[in-house]
Scaffold this active site. Structure first.
Site, mmCIF file in Angstrom:
data_model
loop_
_atom_site.group_PDB
_atom_site.id
_atom_site.type_symbol
_atom_site.label_atom_id
_atom_site.label_comp_id
_atom_site.label_asym_id
_atom_site.label_seq_id
_atom_site.Cartn_x
_atom_site.Cartn_y
_atom_site.Cartn_z
ATOM 1 C CG HIS A 1 -1.888 1.072 1.284
ATOM 2 N ND1 HIS A 1 -2.995 1.058 0.479
ATOM 3 C CD2 HIS A 1 -1.958 2.199 2.005
ATOM 4 C CE1 HIS A 1 -3.709 2.138 0.726
ATOM 5 N NE2 HIS A 1 -3.097 2.841 1.650
ATOM 6 C CB CYS A 2 2.450 3.131 -2.475
ATOM 7 S SG CYS A 2 3.613 1.797 -2.576
ATOM 8 C CG ASP A 3 -3.077 6.617 0.592
ATOM 9 O OD1 ASP A 3 -2.705 7.687 0.105
ATOM 10 O OD2 ASP A 3 -4.153 6.470 1.186
ATOM 11 C CG LEU A 4 3.759 7.684 0.183
ATOM 12 C CD1 LEU A 4 4.911 8.310 -0.585
ATOM 13 C CD2 LEU A 4 4.280 6.754 1.241
#
Length: 142
Positions: free
Chosen positions: A122-125
């Protein structure tokens, strides 16, 4: 929608790279991020994949209350990682520096496991990462 490349830069177009297809793929990924039911499903997958790691914790989504635009999760107490890291290293004791190193190692190992073993990341920064040093855990809040 059809996007046209109006750029005059032609030396960076190797032929196999399609600006139009890249924009459509990016649009698809962004739209997926906007459906919070998918976010809840990802949380459940992360929980399942990390259930044997006592140092990592994810909030549990409340499925009955989660909708496309609303994500409801249980509450987990913790400290924002950015707040935790505000104290300069020069002001920390040796044990506090070692604790930071330990948490960094846990975070890195978790990330590498997601990428190379689970093939699910998951790369939701955003500033949702929490560190609960008291319980010696890293808590990921999405």
């Amino acid at each position: 929608k059809k996007y046209k490349n109006k750029s005059k830069i032609t030396f960076f177009n190797p032929g196999w790279l399609s600006l139009h297809e890249s924009i459509l793929e990016f649009e698809k990924l962004l739209k997926m991020q906007l459906d919070l039911r998918l976010e809840a499903a990802n949380l459940i997958k992360f929980q399942e994949k990390s259930k044997f790691n006592k140092f990592i914790k994810y909030p549990k989504p409340v499925k009955e209350m989660t909708k496309e635009l609303i994500l409801v999760e249980d509450y987990i107490h913790g400290q924002a990682l950015c707040d935790y890291l505000k104290t300069p290293l020069s002001s920390l004791s040796k044990s506090e520096i070692n604790e930071r190193k330990r948490l960094a190692k846990i975070g890195l190992n978790t990330f590498l496991r997601m990428v190379f073993i689970d093939n699910f990341i998951h790369c939701d920064l955003h500033p949702g990462l929490r560190s609960n040093v008291y319980l010696n855990q890293i808590i990921y809040i999405f």
